[in-house]
Design a protein around this motif. Structure first.
Motif, PDB file in Angstrom:
ATOM      1  N   PHE A   6       0.850  -1.178   0.000  1.00 17.80           N
ATOM      2  CA  PHE A   6       0.000   0.000   0.000  1.00 17.80           C
ATOM      3  C   PHE A   6       0.889   1.232   0.000  1.00 17.80           C
ATOM      4  CE2 PHE A   6      -2.295  -3.328   2.213  1.00 17.80           C
ATOM      5  CZ  PHE A   6      -3.532  -3.290   1.603  1.00 17.80           C
ATOM      6  N   GLY A   7       0.465   2.283  -0.676  1.00 17.84           N
ATOM      7  CA  GLY A   7       1.148   3.560  -0.658  1.00 17.84           C
ATOM      8  C   GLY A   7       2.447   3.589  -1.439  1.00 17.84           C
ATOM      9  N   THR A   8       3.092   4.755  -1.377  1.00 16.76           N
ATOM     10  CA  THR A   8       4.380   4.966  -2.042  1.00 16.76           C
ATOM     11  C   THR A   8       5.275   5.784  -1.112  1.00 16.76           C
ATOM     12  OG1 THR A   8       3.601   6.985  -3.120  1.00 16.76           O
ATOM     13  CG2 THR A   8       3.407   4.939  -4.376  1.00 16.76           C
ATOM     14  N   GLY A   9       6.562   5.651  -1.309  1.00 15.24           N
ATOM     15  CA  GLY A   9       7.522   6.420  -0.515  1.00 15.24           C
ATOM     16  C   GLY A   9       8.483   5.510   0.219  1.00 15.24           C
ATOM     17  N   HIS A  10       8.846   5.902   1.432  1.00 20.68           N
ATOM     18  CA  HIS A  10       9.761   5.111   2.256  1.00 20.68           C
ATOM     19  C   HIS A  10       9.129   3.755   2.553  1.00 20.68           C
ATOM     20  CE1 HIS A  10      12.321   8.565   2.999  1.00 20.68           C
ATOM     21  NE2 HIS A  10      11.232   9.259   3.275  1.00 20.68           N
ATOM     22  N   LEU A  11       9.904   2.702   2.393  1.00 25.29           N
ATOM     23  CA  LEU A  11       9.385   1.347   2.587  1.00 25.29           C
ATOM     24  C   LEU A  11       9.361   0.966   4.061  1.00 25.29           C
ATOM     25  CD1 LEU A  11       8.373  -1.323   1.379  1.00 25.29           C
ATOM     26  CD2 LEU A  11      10.772  -2.018   1.187  1.00 25.29           C
ATOM     27  N   LEU A  32      -3.166   4.383  10.856  1.00 21.30           N
ATOM     28  CA  LEU A  32      -2.130   5.372  11.169  1.00 21.30           C
ATOM     29  C   LEU A  32      -1.647   6.109   9.924  1.00 21.30           C
ATOM     30  CD1 LEU A  32       0.013   3.215  13.619  1.00 21.30           C
ATOM     31  CD2 LEU A  32      -1.707   4.934  14.217  1.00 21.30           C
ATOM     32  N   PHE A  33      -1.819   5.487   8.754  1.00 14.93           N
ATOM     33  CA  PHE A  33      -1.291   6.069   7.514  1.00 14.93           C
ATOM     34  C   PHE A  33      -2.350   6.779   6.679  1.00 14.93           C
ATOM     35  CE2 PHE A  33       1.872   2.911   8.644  1.00 14.93           C
ATOM     36  CZ  PHE A  33       3.029   3.667   8.512  1.00 14.93           C
ATOM     37  N   ARG A  34      -3.572   6.859   7.158  1.00 14.14           N
ATOM     38  CA  ARG A  34      -4.629   7.545   6.400  1.00 14.14           C
ATOM     39  C   ARG A  34      -4.269   8.990   6.102  1.00 14.14           C
ATOM     40  NH1 ARG A  34      -9.156   4.902   9.793  1.00 14.14           N
ATOM     41  NH2 ARG A  34      -9.426   2.975   8.623  1.00 14.14           N
ATOM     42  N   GLU A  35      -3.593   9.632   7.031  1.00 11.50           N
ATOM     43  CA  GLU A  35      -3.236  11.044   6.860  1.00 11.50           C
ATOM     44  C   GLU A  35      -1.726  11.261   6.806  1.00 11.50           C
ATOM     45  OE1 GLU A  35      -5.327  13.493   9.649  1.00 11.50           O
ATOM     46  OE2 GLU A  35      -7.175  12.352   9.373  1.00 11.50           O
ATOM     47  N   ARG A  36      -0.984  10.190   6.481  1.00 16.22           N
ATOM     48  CA  ARG A  36       0.469  10.303   6.393  1.00 16.22           C
ATOM     49  C   ARG A  36       0.925   9.821   5.020  1.00 16.22           C
ATOM     50  NH1 ARG A  36      -0.539   8.801  11.661  1.00 16.22           N
ATOM     51  NH2 ARG A  36       0.511  10.049  13.249  1.00 16.22           N
ATOM     52  N   ASP A  37       1.336  10.755   4.194  1.00 17.19           N
ATOM     53  CA  ASP A  37       1.849  10.407   2.873  1.00 17.19           C
ATOM     54  C   ASP A  37       3.332  10.061   2.977  1.00 17.19           C
ATOM     55  OD1 ASP A  37      -0.599  10.917   1.649  1.00 17.19           O
ATOM     56  OD2 ASP A  37      -0.115  13.040   1.354  1.00 17.19           O
TER      57      ASP A  37
END
Length: 76
Positions: A6-11, A32-37
């Motif tokens: 899920f998501g992109t960026g730091h693994l 916890l990641f809903r609002e953390r890109d």
């Protein structure tokens, strides 16, 4: 091994505890990641747990670690 990303960026690699699976970790961490890109999350079902087959080569914890390290090397 079964994985979900899920998501992109730091693994961030999430490995569940004994007797659980990656879905338990998803339920705990995804809110916890809903609002953390900026984060890519990789959830792994260890061999013989969740959606991962047991496999005949996993006999010891060292075998489990080796399989996990091989997977991470392949995926990253």
């Amino acid at each position: 091994m079964h994985t979900e990303r899920f998501g992109t960026g730091h693994l961030l690699v999430c490995v569940h505890g004994w007797g659980m699976n990656g879905r338990v970790e998803q339920a705990d961490f995804e809110p916890l990641f809903r609002e953390r890109d900026g984060w890519e999350r990789l959830y792994i079902d260890l061999p013989g747990m969740g959606q991962s087959a047991a496999g005949s080569t996993i006999c010891t914890l060292d075998d489990m670690l080796s399989a996990l390290l091989d997977l991470l090397e392949h995926l990253t």
